[in-house]
Scaffold this motif. Structure first.
Motif, PDB file in Angstrom:
ATOM      1  N   ILE A  11       0.849  -1.195   0.000  1.00 45.36           N
ATOM      2  CA  ILE A  11       0.000   0.000   0.000  1.00 45.36           C
ATOM      3  C   ILE A  11       0.885   1.246   0.000  1.00 45.36           C
ATOM      4  N   THR A  12       0.548   2.193  -0.881  1.00 42.61           N
ATOM      5  CA  THR A  12       1.329   3.425  -0.986  1.00 42.61           C
ATOM      6  C   THR A  12       0.538   4.614  -0.429  1.00 42.61           C
ATOM      7  N   GLU A  13       1.245   5.719  -0.220  1.00 43.33           N
ATOM      8  CA  GLU A  13       0.592   6.939   0.254  1.00 43.33           C
ATOM      9  C   GLU A  13      -0.479   7.410  -0.732  1.00 43.33           C
ATOM     10  N   GLN A  14      -0.162   7.338  -2.018  1.00 44.97           N
ATOM     11  CA  GLN A  14      -1.118   7.783  -3.041  1.00 44.97           C
ATOM     12  C   GLN A  14      -2.376   6.913  -3.032  1.00 44.97           C
ATOM     13  N   GLU A  15      -2.218   5.603  -2.826  1.00 40.65           N
ATOM     14  CA  GLU A  15      -3.380   4.724  -2.781  1.00 40.65           C
ATOM     15  C   GLU A  15      -4.236   5.011  -1.548  1.00 40.65           C
ATOM     16  N   LEU A  16      -3.589   5.281  -0.432  1.00 41.41           N
ATOM     17  CA  LEU A  16      -4.320   5.652   0.780  1.00 41.41           C
ATOM     18  C   LEU A  16      -5.076   6.961   0.567  1.00 41.41           C
ATOM     19  N   TRP A  17      -4.439   7.933  -0.039  1.00 41.67           N
ATOM     20  CA  TRP A  17      -5.068   9.219  -0.326  1.00 41.67           C
ATOM     21  C   TRP A  17      -6.256   9.036  -1.277  1.00 41.67           C
ATOM     22  N   GLU A  18      -6.061   8.238  -2.314  1.00 42.52           N
ATOM     23  CA  GLU A  18      -7.131   7.971  -3.272  1.00 42.52           C
ATOM     24  C   GLU A  18      -8.318   7.304  -2.582  1.00 42.52           C
ATOM     25  N   TYR A  19      -8.018   6.346  -1.702  1.00 42.23           N
ATOM     26  CA  TYR A  19      -9.089   5.672  -0.963  1.00 42.23           C
ATOM     27  C   TYR A  19      -9.883   6.684  -0.134  1.00 42.23           C
ATOM     28  N   CYS A  20      -9.173   7.537   0.583  1.00 40.46           N
ATOM     29  CA  CYS A  20      -9.854   8.524   1.434  1.00 40.46           C
ATOM     30  C   CYS A  20     -10.736   9.454   0.606  1.00 40.46           C
ATOM     31  N   ILE A  21     -10.231   9.894  -0.527  1.00 38.89           N
ATOM     32  CA  ILE A  21     -11.014  10.791  -1.385  1.00 38.89           C
ATOM     33  C   ILE A  21     -12.246  10.084  -1.925  1.00 38.89           C
ATOM     34  N   ASN A  22     -12.072   8.860  -2.423  1.00 36.41           N
ATOM     35  CA  ASN A  22     -13.162   8.159  -3.106  1.00 36.41           C
ATOM     36  C   ASN A  22     -14.101   7.400  -2.183  1.00 36.41           C
ATOM     37  N   LYS A  23     -13.677   7.105  -0.978  1.00 39.09           N
ATOM     38  CA  LYS A  23     -14.531   6.340  -0.065  1.00 39.09           C
ATOM     39  C   LYS A  23     -14.855   7.104   1.211  1.00 39.09           C
ATOM     40  N   THR A  24     -13.829   7.480   1.961  1.00 43.27           N
ATOM     41  CA  THR A  24     -14.043   8.101   3.258  1.00 43.27           C
ATOM     42  C   THR A  24     -14.786   9.427   3.138  1.00 43.27           C
ATOM     43  N   TRP A  25     -14.381  10.243   2.180  1.00 42.01           N
ATOM     44  CA  TRP A  25     -14.965  11.584   2.044  1.00 42.01           C
ATOM     45  C   TRP A  25     -15.795  11.724   0.773  1.00 42.01           C
ATOM     46  N   ARG A  26     -16.301  10.659   0.226  1.00 43.47           N
ATOM     47  CA  ARG A  26     -16.967  10.709  -1.078  1.00 43.47           C
ATOM     48  C   ARG A  26     -18.199  11.607  -1.114  1.00 43.47           C
ATOM     49  N   LYS A  27     -18.867  11.771  -0.002  1.00 47.00           N
ATOM     50  CA  LYS A  27     -20.084  12.587   0.023  1.00 47.00           C
ATOM     51  C   LYS A  27     -19.848  13.959   0.654  1.00 47.00           C
ATOM     52  N   ARG A  28     -18.589  14.314   0.800  1.00 51.14           N
ATOM     53  CA  ARG A  28     -18.252  15.581   1.446  1.00 51.14           C
ATOM     54  C   ARG A  28     -17.538  16.493   0.450  1.00 51.14           C
ATOM     55  N   ASP A  29     -17.590  17.775   0.735  1.00 58.48           N
ATOM     56  CA  ASP A  29     -16.810  18.742  -0.030  1.00 58.48           C
ATOM     57  C   ASP A  29     -15.401  18.723   0.551  1.00 58.48           C
ATOM     58  N   ILE A  30     -14.505  18.077  -0.126  1.00 63.20           N
ATOM     59  CA  ILE A  30     -13.161  17.840   0.400  1.00 63.20           C
ATOM     60  C   ILE A  30     -12.427  19.142   0.672  1.00 63.20           C
ATOM     61  N   GLN A  31     -12.616  20.119  -0.153  1.00 65.14           N
ATOM     62  CA  GLN A  31     -11.936  21.408   0.035  1.00 65.14           C
ATOM     63  C   GLN A  31     -12.352  22.095   1.337  1.00 65.14           C
ATOM     64  N   SER A  32     -13.545  21.798   1.849  1.00 66.46           N
ATOM     65  CA  SER A  32     -14.019  22.461   3.063  1.00 66.46           C
ATOM     66  C   SER A  32     -13.720  21.669   4.337  1.00 66.46           C
ATOM     67  N   LEU A  33     -13.110  20.491   4.209  1.00 70.30           N
ATOM     68  CA  LEU A  33     -12.797  19.696   5.393  1.00 70.30           C
ATOM     69  C   LEU A  33     -11.711  20.365   6.225  1.00 70.30           C
ATOM     70  N   ARG A  34     -11.849  20.289   7.519  1.00 71.13           N
ATOM     71  CA  ARG A  34     -10.840  20.830   8.428  1.00 71.13           C
ATOM     72  C   ARG A  34      -9.706  19.822   8.568  1.00 71.13           C
ATOM     73  N   LEU A  35      -8.582  20.305   9.040  1.00 67.72           N
ATOM     74  CA  LEU A  35      -7.398  19.458   9.171  1.00 67.72           C
ATOM     75  C   LEU A  35      -7.654  18.261  10.082  1.00 67.72           C
ATOM     76  N   TYR A  36      -8.385  18.468  11.171  1.00 69.33           N
ATOM     77  CA  TYR A  36      -8.653  17.349  12.075  1.00 69.33           C
ATOM     78  C   TYR A  36      -9.547  16.299  11.419  1.00 69.33           C
ATOM     79  N   GLU A  37     -10.449  16.717  10.516  1.00 74.42           N
ATOM     80  CA  GLU A  37     -11.304  15.772   9.809  1.00 74.42           C
ATOM     81  C   GLU A  37     -10.488  14.952   8.809  1.00 74.42           C
TER      82      GLU A  37
END
Length: 110
Positions: A31-57
């Protein structure tokens, strides 16, 4: 490969690296950093506005991911994208769908 949301990626890169080190500690070395990032974007935060997420989120989302979730995600995406890129001729394709000889089909029914 271009990294989506590169400015956010840079902010949390140390967290991504830390999580990848955790995965490596437990034997998930592929598993790479890019794959982890891609997973978070496409799964964890898929229904959220990623640009508006706070650092702690962002941090919480990354740290709460399990290795099995990412591996499942990568396997499904690999199948969807046909990463194997198997090429098959028309003759091979027709051979796959030809009817079995009656002696073979009778043995399979037993």
């Amino acid at each position: 490969m271009a990294i989506p949301y590169a400015s956010l990626y840079e902010k949390v890169q140390i967290i991504l690296k830390n999580k990848i080190e955790e995965f490596h500690y437990f034997g998930y070395n592929s598993i790479t950093e890019q794959e982890l990032w891609e997973y978070c974007i496409n799964k964890t935060w898929r229904k959220r506005d990623i640009q508006s997420l706070r650092l702690y989120e962002l941090t919480s989302g990354i740290l709460n991911v399990s290795a099995s979730e990412i591996i499942n995600y990568l396997q499904v995406n690999g199948l969807k994208q046909n990463l194997f890129e198997v090429e098959i001729s028309n003759d091979e394709l027709s051979n796959l769908f030809q009817q079995l000889p009656s002696s073979l089909s009778e043995n399979n029914e037993k």
